[in-house]
Design a protein around this motif. Structure first.
Motif, short mmCIF file in Angstrom:
data_model
loop_
_atom_site.label_atom_id
_atom_site.label_comp_id
_atom_site.label_asym_id
_atom_site.label_seq_id
_atom_site.Cartn_x
_atom_site.Cartn_y
_atom_site.Cartn_z
N GLN A 223 10.76 1.99 -6.61
CA GLN A 223 10.54 3.40 -6.34
C GLN A 223 9.35 3.62 -5.40
OE1 GLN A 223 11.19 2.29 -9.70
NE2 GLN A 223 13.27 2.81 -9.13
N SER A 224 8.44 2.66 -5.32
CA SER A 224 7.23 2.83 -4.52
C SER A 224 6.99 1.62 -3.63
CB SER A 224 6.01 3.02 -5.44
OG SER A 224 6.19 4.11 -6.32
N LYS A 225 6.39 1.88 -2.48
CA LYS A 225 5.93 0.79 -1.63
C LYS A 225 4.54 0.37 -2.06
CE LYS A 225 8.54 2.05 2.53
NZ LYS A 225 8.44 2.42 3.97
N ILE A 226 4.23 -0.90 -1.86
CA ILE A 226 2.91 -1.41 -2.22
C ILE A 226 1.91 -0.98 -1.15
CG2 ILE A 226 1.53 -3.46 -2.69
CD1 ILE A 226 4.09 -4.87 -3.56
N THR A 227 0.87 -0.28 -1.56
CA THR A 227 -0.19 0.15 -0.66
C THR A 227 -1.54 -0.27 -1.24
OG1 THR A 227 -0.50 2.31 -1.73
CG2 THR A 227 1.20 2.17 -0.02
N TRP A 228 -2.60 -0.11 -0.42
CA TRP A 228 -3.94 -0.43 -0.92
C TRP A 228 -4.32 0.49 -2.07
CZ3 TRP A 228 -5.87 -4.87 0.27
CH2 TRP A 228 -5.57 -5.47 1.49
#
Length: 304
Positions: A223-228
């Protein structure tokens, strides 16, 4: 023995906490992506620990081959565990995962000639029966169904993961430092998981380009992209995983494999409580009975 027991209990606490966090990351980022990232982070942390304390690296070819095979078993177990926690419910999957301790007793008897007591042998089928009950739902008309496919993946993870856990005692018993034992195995584990990740991602992308649905989507669905900003959760899971695996290795160095296997998995009761509190899961009476039987079987196996 006392030192090994302490390390086993530390492993239990970290595994219980990480079960809850793993359920979150697997559902948010996808099974393969979160498994690959967290295992890699844990691998780096374990190497940093071994270098920091100055552990000499001495390993034989036979040990490398054995740890390569155990790494394949561990990779299968991790993928099964992450998928089980993604499908849930956590409060059912976690007690089934706790069976790993009981199954480790069997593998320790077979591979290491360790001899549990009669009470401990009785506790194993009780825990197994509880795992089956916890995974089932009985509907009106006595129709029986699986609560989800999560328990099936959890059982796969248990069977292969327990083999890996017991097998790690062999190189440690032969003189290989516990840190490098788990690090070498983890190297293979990360490599196998990353390979599966790449293969399934490519297949899924090709199917999507052709406008077709992929049956492998569950493994890569996210559901989500990996971000900082949100990646800190993956880092936390990886660091806790590294701690649990290092303490598990130290436990194996000071106590029998079957005892450490049982102690380390007993902490998953934390995840059962967490599943009810944080994920608002509601179990049926039969499932609560199953969870209770798992707990009874584990207590008998530990106290026997």
């Amino acid at each position: 023995m006392l030192i090994g027991t302490v390390f086993g209990l530390i492993t239990a606490i970290t595994l219980g906490v990480n079960n809850l966090l793993t359920a979150v990351v697997a559902r948010r980022f996808g099974v393969l992506r979160s498994t690959t990232v967290t295992l890699t982070i844990a691998f780096v942390v374990m190497i940093a620990w071994a270098v920091a304390i100055g552990v000499p690296y001495q390993i034989t070819r036979d040990q490398v081959i054995l740890l390569g095979l155990l790494g394949a078993a561990a990779a299968t177990s991790f993928l099964g565990s992450y998928m089980a926690l993604r499908l849930g419910p956590v409060s059912v999957v976690s007690p089934i995962s706790a069976l790993s301790g009981a199954i480790t007793v069997l593998y320790s008897y077979w591979l290491l000639a360790e001899r549990p007591t009669a009470v401990q042998w009785v506790g194993i089928p009780i825990a197994a029966a509880g795992a089956v009950l916890a995974s089932l739902v009985i509907e009106k008309g006595t129709k029986i169904r699986l609560v989800t496919w999560g328990p099936v993946f959890a059982m796969i993870a248990v069977l292969v993961g327990s083999l890996s856990n017991a097998g790690l005692k062999i190189p440690i018993r032969d003189g290989l430092d516990s840190n490098w034992t788990i690090i070498t195995q983890r190297f293979y584990t990360v490599a196998y998981v990353a390979l599966v990740f790449v293969i399934i991602a490519r297949i899924t992308q090709n199917r999507n380009r052709e406008g077709k649905e992929s049956r492998l989507e569950d493994w890569d669905k996210r559901q989500s992209k990996i971000t900082w900003r949100n990646g800190w959760l993956l880092v936390l899971v990886g660091v806790i995983d590294a701690i649990s695996f290092v303490t598990f290795g130290y436990g194996l160095a000071y106590a029998p494999a079957w005892l450490i296997g049982l102690l380390s998995q007993s902490g998953r009761v934390i995840a059962v409580i967490g599943g009810v509190i944080f994920f608002h899961e509601r179990l049926h009476h039969l499932q609560w009975t199953g969870v209770g039987l798992v707990a009874v079987g584990l207590v008998m196996s530990i106290a026997g």
